[in-house]
Design an enzyme around this catalytic site. Structure first.
Site, PDB file in Angstrom:
ATOM      1  N   LYS A   9     -11.418 -12.001   1.122  1.00 61.13           N
ATOM      2  CA  LYS A   9     -10.409 -13.056   0.991  1.00 61.13           C
ATOM      3  C   LYS A   9     -10.428 -14.027   2.183  1.00 61.13           C
ATOM      4  O   LYS A   9     -11.003 -13.723   3.234  1.00 61.13           O
ATOM      5  CB  LYS A   9      -9.025 -12.402   0.843  1.00 61.13           C
ATOM      6  CG  LYS A   9      -8.869 -11.589  -0.456  1.00 61.13           C
ATOM      7  CD  LYS A   9      -7.437 -11.088  -0.625  1.00 61.13           C
ATOM      8  CE  LYS A   9      -7.273 -10.323  -1.925  1.00 61.13           C
ATOM      9  NZ  LYS A   9      -5.865  -9.898  -2.153  1.00 61.13           N
ATOM     10  N   TYR A  49      -5.981 -14.621 -11.246  1.00 65.21           N
ATOM     11  CA  TYR A  49      -4.839 -13.712 -11.103  1.00 65.21           C
ATOM     12  C   TYR A  49      -3.802 -13.932 -12.212  1.00 65.21           C
ATOM     13  O   TYR A  49      -2.614 -13.659 -12.003  1.00 65.21           O
ATOM     14  CB  TYR A  49      -4.197 -13.891  -9.726  1.00 65.21           C
ATOM     15  CG  TYR A  49      -4.875 -13.119  -8.604  1.00 65.21           C
ATOM     16  CD1 TYR A  49      -4.944 -11.720  -8.632  1.00 65.21           C
ATOM     17  CD2 TYR A  49      -5.419 -13.768  -7.501  1.00 65.21           C
ATOM     18  CE1 TYR A  49      -5.544 -11.005  -7.594  1.00 65.21           C
ATOM     19  CE2 TYR A  49      -6.024 -13.052  -6.457  1.00 65.21           C
ATOM     20  CZ  TYR A  49      -6.076 -11.671  -6.515  1.00 65.21           C
ATOM     21  OH  TYR A  49      -6.662 -10.963  -5.491  1.00 65.21           O
ATOM     22  N   ASN A 112      -4.441  -9.639   2.753  1.00 65.32           N
ATOM     23  CA  ASN A 112      -4.893  -8.256   2.849  1.00 65.32           C
ATOM     24  C   ASN A 112      -6.403  -8.098   2.718  1.00 65.32           C
ATOM     25  O   ASN A 112      -6.904  -7.051   2.312  1.00 65.32           O
ATOM     26  CB  ASN A 112      -4.118  -7.360   1.878  1.00 65.32           C
ATOM     27  CG  ASN A 112      -4.294  -7.773   0.428  1.00 65.32           C
ATOM     28  OD1 ASN A 112      -4.971  -8.749   0.139  1.00 65.32           O
ATOM     29  ND2 ASN A 112      -3.695  -7.019  -0.479  1.00 65.32           N
ATOM     30  N   HIS A 115     -10.249  -7.902  -2.209  1.00 69.44           N
ATOM     31  CA  HIS A 115      -9.816  -7.663  -3.591  1.00 69.44           C
ATOM     32  C   HIS A 115     -10.771  -6.685  -4.246  1.00 69.44           C
ATOM     33  O   HIS A 115     -11.965  -6.690  -3.936  1.00 69.44           O
ATOM     34  CB  HIS A 115      -9.843  -8.971  -4.398  1.00 69.44           C
ATOM     35  CG  HIS A 115      -9.817  -8.724  -5.878  1.00 69.44           C
ATOM     36  ND1 HIS A 115      -8.652  -8.485  -6.559  1.00 69.44           N
ATOM     37  CD2 HIS A 115     -10.820  -8.596  -6.795  1.00 69.44           C
ATOM     38  CE1 HIS A 115      -8.937  -8.245  -7.832  1.00 69.44           C
ATOM     39  NE2 HIS A 115     -10.253  -8.310  -8.000  1.00 69.44           N
ATOM     40  N   GLU A 126     -13.501 -10.112 -14.471  1.00 65.44           N
ATOM     41  CA  GLU A 126     -13.587 -10.739 -13.144  1.00 65.44           C
ATOM     42  C   GLU A 126     -15.022 -11.119 -12.783  1.00 65.44           C
ATOM     43  O   GLU A 126     -15.270 -12.186 -12.233  1.00 65.44           O
ATOM     44  CB  GLU A 126     -12.963  -9.803 -12.108  1.00 65.44           C
ATOM     45  CG  GLU A 126     -11.450  -9.682 -12.311  1.00 65.44           C
ATOM     46  CD  GLU A 126     -10.778  -8.667 -11.402  1.00 65.44           C
ATOM     47  OE1 GLU A 126     -11.454  -8.028 -10.573  1.00 65.44           O
ATOM     48  OE2 GLU A 126      -9.535  -8.519 -11.519  1.00 65.44           O
TER      49      GLU A 126
HETATM   50  P1  ATP Z   1      -6.156  -7.079  -5.500  1.00 65.76           P
HETATM   51  O1  ATP Z   1      -5.869  -7.323  -6.966  1.00 65.76           O
HETATM   52  O2  ATP Z   1      -6.185  -8.348  -4.674  1.00 65.76           O
HETATM   53  O3  ATP Z   1      -7.352  -6.216  -5.295  1.00 65.76           O
HETATM   54  P2  ATP Z   1      -4.207  -4.977  -5.473  1.00 65.76           P
HETATM   55  O4  ATP Z   1      -4.789  -4.613  -6.801  1.00 65.76           O
HETATM   56  O5  ATP Z   1      -4.181  -3.956  -4.413  1.00 65.76           O
HETATM   57  O6  ATP Z   1      -4.941  -6.234  -4.885  1.00 65.76           O
HETATM   58  P3  ATP Z   1      -2.124  -6.358  -6.916  1.00 65.76           P
HETATM   59  O7  ATP Z   1      -0.842  -5.691  -7.276  1.00 65.76           O
HETATM   60  O8  ATP Z   1      -3.136  -6.573  -7.968  1.00 65.76           O
HETATM   61  O9  ATP Z   1      -2.742  -5.542  -5.677  1.00 65.76           O
HETATM   62  O10 ATP Z   1      -1.748  -7.750  -6.235  1.00 65.76           O
HETATM   63  C1  ATP Z   1      -2.722  -8.778  -6.134  1.00 65.76           C
HETATM   64  C2  ATP Z   1      -2.586  -9.442  -4.799  1.00 65.76           C
HETATM   65  O11 ATP Z   1      -1.343 -10.128  -4.736  1.00 65.76           O
HETATM   66  C3  ATP Z   1      -2.552  -8.491  -3.598  1.00 65.76           C
HETATM   67  O12 ATP Z   1      -3.827  -8.127  -3.137  1.00 65.76           O
HETATM   68  C4  ATP Z   1      -1.830  -9.322  -2.575  1.00 65.76           C
HETATM   69  O13 ATP Z   1      -2.690 -10.255  -1.950  1.00 65.76           O
HETATM   70  C5  ATP Z   1      -0.822 -10.060  -3.414  1.00 65.76           C
HETATM   71  N1  ATP Z   1       0.463  -9.345  -3.443  1.00 65.76           N
HETATM   72  C6  ATP Z   1       0.753  -8.219  -4.132  1.00 65.76           C
HETATM   73  N2  ATP Z   1       2.031  -7.845  -3.935  1.00 65.76           N
HETATM   74  C7  ATP Z   1       2.562  -8.758  -3.092  1.00 65.76           C
HETATM   75  C8  ATP Z   1       3.842  -8.953  -2.480  1.00 65.76           C
HETATM   76  N3  ATP Z   1       4.841  -8.107  -2.729  1.00 65.76           N
HETATM   77  N4  ATP Z   1       4.003 -10.017  -1.664  1.00 65.76           N
HETATM   78  C9  ATP Z   1       2.995 -10.880  -1.427  1.00 65.76           C
HETATM   79  N5  ATP Z   1       1.761 -10.775  -1.970  1.00 65.76           N
HETATM   80  C10 ATP Z   1       1.549  -9.726  -2.764  1.00 65.76           C
HETATM   81 MG    MG Z   2      -5.089  -5.994  -8.358  1.00 62.60          MG
END
Ligand code: ATP
Ligand code: MG
Length: 137
Positions: A9, A49, A112, A115, A126
């Site tokens: 990211k 997303y 974070n 992804h 994806e």
């Molecule tokens: P990713 O899909 O990016 O691999 P993930 O599967 O661990 O991450 P998801 O629940 O799919 O988490 O959320 C997608 C992304 O949205 C997260 O990686 C993060 O960057 C963002 N995100 C998720 N929850 C929050 C939150 N509560 N506040 C801010 N950003 C968030």
């Molecule tokens: Mg995710």
């Protein structure tokens, strides 16, 4: 063999962690079968997303994802989807286990660093969102 889709990211690329994260990926036995450094438009990030479009963090998260260059990857390994999620660590770095990428590199739950696809169907969607078959080797 299984394939998964990964993103380094903007927060990770911006802080020059691409090499360190790619080194972890390769040393854990993943083959990088496609790789592209690019800048996502806001619309591309929103489409990617789309499952999260009703979530309160969607506008901010898609702005962050399009705020700077990313590295898009297709990774291949046995159990690639689960193993890459394990190597990434929990979504919130505060909850991530020691030795995971998010524990070591992520700034916060939104910035974070990485992804990873969460299932076979999402991995297929994806990968095809960003790569054509002729770009995966
Ligand atoms: P990713 O899909 O990016 O691999 P993930 O599967 O661990 O991450 P998801 O629940 O799919 O988490 O959320 C997608 C992304 O949205 C997260 O990686 C993060 O960057 C963002 N995100 C998720 N929850 C929050 C939150 N509560 N506040 C801010 N950003 C968030
Ligand atoms: Mg995710």
């Amino acid at each position: 063999m299984e394939r998964t889709f990964a993103i380094l990211k903007p927060d990770a690329v911006e802080r020059n962690f691409s090499g360190k994260i790619l080194e972890r990926i390769e040393s854990q036995g993943f083959k990088i079968v496609a790789m592209k450094r690019t800048l996502l438009s806001k619309a591309q990030a929103e489409g990617f997303y789309d499952v999260h479009k009703e979530r309160p963090f969607f506008p901010s998260m898609t702005s962050t994802m399009s705020s700077g260059p990313v590295v898009l990857l297709v990774l291949e390994k046995e159990n690639a989807i689960a193993d890459w999620r394990k190597l990434m660590g929990a979504t919130n770095p505060a909850d991530a286990e020691a030795g995971t990428i998010r524990k070591d590199f992520a700034e916060n739950i939104e910035r974070n660093s990485v992804h990873g696809s969460d299932a076979t169907e999402t991995a297929a969607f994806e990968m095809s969102y960003f790569f054509s078959q002729t770009e995966i080797h």
